[in-house]
Design a protein around this motif. Sequence first.
Motif, mmCIF file in Angstrom:
data_model
loop_
_atom_site.group_PDB
_atom_site.id
_atom_site.type_symbol
_atom_site.label_atom_id
_atom_site.label_comp_id
_atom_site.label_asym_id
_atom_site.label_seq_id
_atom_site.Cartn_x
_atom_site.Cartn_y
_atom_site.Cartn_z
ATOM 1 N N GLN A 4 0.852 -1.185 0.000
ATOM 2 C CA GLN A 4 0.000 0.000 0.000
ATOM 3 C C GLN A 4 0.890 1.237 0.000
ATOM 4 O O GLN A 4 1.557 1.533 0.995
ATOM 5 N N ALA A 22 3.783 0.308 2.659
ATOM 6 C CA ALA A 22 3.756 -0.713 3.698
ATOM 7 C C ALA A 22 3.284 -2.040 3.117
ATOM 8 O O ALA A 22 2.284 -2.083 2.396
ATOM 9 N N SER A 24 1.814 -5.837 3.754
ATOM 10 C CA SER A 24 1.012 -6.551 4.742
ATOM 11 C C SER A 24 0.621 -7.919 4.196
ATOM 12 O O SER A 24 0.656 -8.153 2.996
ATOM 13 N N LYS A 74 8.296 -2.612 10.433
ATOM 14 C CA LYS A 74 7.016 -2.170 9.869
ATOM 15 C C LYS A 74 6.825 -2.659 8.437
ATOM 16 O O LYS A 74 5.827 -2.313 7.805
ATOM 17 N N ASN A 75 7.777 -3.426 7.925
ATOM 18 C CA ASN A 75 7.718 -3.897 6.526
ATOM 19 C C ASN A 75 7.449 -2.737 5.575
ATOM 20 O O ASN A 75 6.616 -2.852 4.653
ATOM 21 N N SER A 76 8.133 -1.649 5.797
ATOM 22 C CA SER A 76 7.859 -0.435 5.037
ATOM 23 C C SER A 76 9.106 0.116 4.358
ATOM 24 O O SER A 76 10.231 -0.120 4.802
#
Length: 119
Positions: A4, A22, A24, A74-76
């Motif tokens: 996203q 990010a 998810s 945060k996998n960002s």
Amino acid sequence: VQLQASGGGLVHIGGSLTLSCAASGDIFRVNTQRWYRQAPGKQRELVASVTRGGSTDYADSSKGRFTISRDDPKNSVYLQMDSLKPEDTAVYYCNADIMVSRDYEYEYWGQGTLVTVSS
């Protein structure tokens, strides 16, 4: 797994903008993350990349003005864009190599976020 992207918008010449993306879903590990862009009538091009180890690479057009960074908890991934020019106007896409298990890695794309640089 979904990516996203957010943070696009209208900015004046010379201004700054930060894009965020990010990941998810069912993620084992996020490896290399990238930002691409596609301007109207042009092919999609790589803007910047960052490996899991933190090594970065930039297109000549973004060197010295853009900074890619990542936040693994945060996998960002982020793209700080400074000194923006009209030619930076494009849809920006995040991209990542994501392992969904110890054995399988796939490439994923975000939905794109529009950056418009105007006077």
